[in-house]
Design an enzyme around this catalytic site. Structure first.
Site, PDB file in Angstrom:
ATOM      1  N   GLU A  71       0.825  -1.211   0.000  1.00 25.59           N
ATOM      2  CA  GLU A  71       0.000   0.000   0.000  1.00 25.59           C
ATOM      3  C   GLU A  71       0.859   1.261   0.000  1.00 25.59           C
ATOM      4  OE1 GLU A  71      -2.958  -0.339  -0.709  1.00 25.59           O
ATOM      5  OE2 GLU A  71      -3.169  -2.470  -0.294  1.00 25.59           O
ATOM      6  N   HIS A 125       1.790   1.942  -3.515  1.00 27.02           N
ATOM      7  CA  HIS A 125       0.715   2.627  -4.249  1.00 27.02           C
ATOM      8  C   HIS A 125       0.773   4.135  -3.999  1.00 27.02           C
ATOM      9  CE1 HIS A 125      -1.577  -0.379  -6.306  1.00 27.02           C
ATOM     10  NE2 HIS A 125      -1.875  -1.063  -5.228  1.00 27.02           N
ATOM     11  N   GLU A 177      -1.185  -2.755  -9.954  1.00 31.38           N
ATOM     12  CA  GLU A 177      -1.049  -3.783  -8.918  1.00 31.38           C
ATOM     13  C   GLU A 177       0.279  -4.513  -9.053  1.00 31.38           C
ATOM     14  OE1 GLU A 177      -2.775  -4.352  -6.241  1.00 31.38           O
ATOM     15  OE2 GLU A 177      -4.208  -2.779  -6.757  1.00 31.38           O
TER      16      GLU A 177
END
Length: 295
Positions: free
Chosen positions: A131, A134, A198
């Site tokens: 995360e 990201h 992803e």
């Protein structure tokens, strides 16, 4: 390569949007559409994190939490050379997580109670690192923009029959086809961008946490939980499904045009190859690390 592919896909989304605006109202229609889209993007850019966290009833996780999640996240953020994001907890038994925010200075990571109860500390570290990747890659902003474009394209397509300009250029059959195909094309581009990001976040997350196997094991464990445990908030808000590390809506196992996430087994294989373990997947990951201090 991932950034180049994302840029091309976003260019395709922009071209589709502008083309639809032109078909509806010529050059003037294209200009108006662009202004409307810009306004929608600005609103989403400033408010997307709050909106998504509210959708899932995420509650702030205070510093000094009993499981040490703040300390773990702070260490990973230092590894990544980025600010510590805000942490939120979502009360659902499905193991999952997502990141949101317009930039690294205004970002949040939300994890579910199911995640911290069923994964080891090493696996949680892999998830948090994913995360953080990201956030570091500005994926949260990219996905907000693409989602806004997709929504705007769908809105314009629904207006198509009410504008004489589109019927003059396309005819009735062409206009009806545009109403169906334009939103479909926008959704496909949005999903393609999500899948591309992803894989990139998996690679960067593995580097941040220092061990690709931690993330590979976490992905398999989350997939097992997500496939059998419902996430009611996500079911009520399917537009946010692409933000989670694993699709919370019980997606099919195979990569396809309509999947918001790559197949988990493909992601695991890539991480294991990164760790130099090749195709040895099932035996190691299914045993995996034992449940950690959050169990």
């Amino acid at each position: 390569m991932a950034f180049a592919k994302t840029a091309m896909l976003m260019a395709a989304m922009t071209a589709l949007f502008m083309g639809l605006g032109y078909l509806l109202g010529g050059a003037t229609g294209a200009g108006i559409a662009l202004v409307v889209a810009a306004g929608m993007n600005v609103f989403s850019w400033w408010n997307s994190d709050k909106m998504v966290l509210r959708m899932h009833n995420a509650q702030p996780l205070p510093p000094g939490d009993r499981g040490g999640l703040h300390d773990l996240t702070a260490g990973l953020a230092r590894n990544a050379g980025m600010p510590m994001p805000a942490l939120y907890l979502i009360d659902t038994p499905q193991p999952n997580a997502f990141a949101t925010g317009r930039n690294p200075e205004n970002a949040a990571v939300a994890v579910t109670t199911g995640l911290i109860q069923s994964l080891s500390r090493e696996e949680v570290a892999g998830v948090i690192a994913h995360e953080l990747a990201h956030i570091q890659n500005r994926d949260t902003l990219i996905m907000t923009i693409t989602a806004t474009f997709a929504g705007a394209i769908s809105m314009l397509a629904n207006f198509a029959l009410f504008f004489g300009g589109s019927r003059e250029r396309l005819g009735l059959i062409g206009t009806i086809a545009m109403m169906i195909l334009a939103p479909l094309a926008a959704s496909l581009v949005q999903m393609a961008i999500s899948r591309t990001r992803e894989y990139a976040a998996d690679r960067a997350g593995a580097e941040i946490c220092g061990n690709p196997i931690w993330l590979a094991s976490a992905l398999q464990r989350i997939q097992q939980g997500a496939s059998r445990i419902d996430n009611h908030a996500a079911e009520r808000n399917p537009a946010s499904a692409h933000m989670f590390i694993i699709n919370p809506l019980h997606a099919h196992k195979h990569d396809n045009l309509f999947a918001t996430h790559p197949a988990t087994e493909n992601r695991v294989a890539a991480l294991r190859a990164m760790a130099g373990k090749g195709p040895q997947v099932a035996a190691e990951a299914s045993g995996g690390p034992k449940r950690g201090p959050w169990g």
